[in-house]
Design an enzyme around this catalytic site. Sequence first.
Site, PDB file in Angstrom:
ATOM      1  CE  LYS A 296     -87.619 -40.480 -15.029  1.00  0.00           C
ATOM      2  NZ  LYS A 296     -88.009 -40.792 -16.408  1.00  0.00           N
ATOM      3  NE  ARG A 331     -95.711 -39.553 -14.385  1.00  0.00           N
ATOM      4  CZ  ARG A 331     -94.837 -40.133 -13.579  1.00  0.00           C
ATOM      5  NH1 ARG A 331     -93.537 -39.969 -13.802  1.00  0.00           N
ATOM      6  NH2 ARG A 331     -95.238 -40.861 -12.556  1.00  0.00           N
TER       7      ARG A 331
END
Length: 356
Positions: A296, A331
């Site tokens: 991210k 994840r």
Amino acid sequence: MAARTYLRPTGFVDAPFGHDGKVARLAGGLLWFAAVEIVRDDGVELVPVDGFEARLDSLGEDARVAWTNLTTSRAPLRLGERVIRLDQPQVAAILNVTPDSFSGDGQGGDVEAAIEAGFAMAAAGAALIDVGGESTRPGSQTVWEGDEIARIEPVVRRLAGGGTAVSVDTRKAAVMEAALAAGARMINDVSALTFDPRAAEVAAAARCPVVLMHHKGDPATMQDDPRYDRPVLLEIYDWLEARIAAAIEAGVDRANILVDPGFGFGKTVQHNLAIMNGLAMLHGLGCPIMLGASRKRTIGALSNAAPVDQRLAGSIAFALKAAEQGAQLLRVHDVPATLQALRVWRGMRDAALTPA
């Protein structure tokens, strides 16, 4: 909104031996905590676990429910014939079948490449493969459900047919139905069943695990200037609690609900870091936690604007931080590297939990 009380487990210890009555086990996992933060909008109080239950009557029903949830084991996930234990952190592998994935791993929409990548991640040890056909990166636009189905259906069918546990990452009821028909056995909805009015009905009828993820705004605009009126973790907690109640009202079995705080979905860097530092609080909701921080933008923001293909170390740092707070599903994009890190972490936990 009436004032309420939240509980955040902290003061984690290596092992419970010799600490009878002084520590509590977190959600049936590999962690024990010795202290609890009593969190309210007007302040925080740190108290020991020893004697904490005697205070519950004075803290109110919110605290009593949260304490029960914090100290209750999570049942295994059942994805058809596959059973995934949640007494230890597991890896959910990200498989994007898109031409525009933010992480650069979308396989260019190549179905055969996606299938090969999915089987490779399963062989490496991923507990399940999370297949998505629509990018929800900041600034992305909605994909027509027909295109999304065409991308993911053959991938789901081949992976599931080969014995792999498959989840579908989608906001759309028609895509959920197509993926379930092809063999998917879990739904991961970044909108927490709010985007499509039929989504909750489909999830309830499927009787499969469902991930409800917090988000603030639409992917196209969610990162423009996200703001929260209260501490971000408390807003996320209340929002997820309401979505859990809505899903149950729609017929979803509570035992099938997982929650995700939505790292990066309508959050600044500071919001994301607050989520990571306080993640253990969300166990008070009583549902398994999925966390997706892999590759991210926050990692780049903290490391000299590192491009997406140079964020592995930061991704592993977040994965281990989540594991240290009891997150059950991580994840991730980089399955072998993350699993190696988790195996080392697990080795240290096993050593600590083996009496000398």
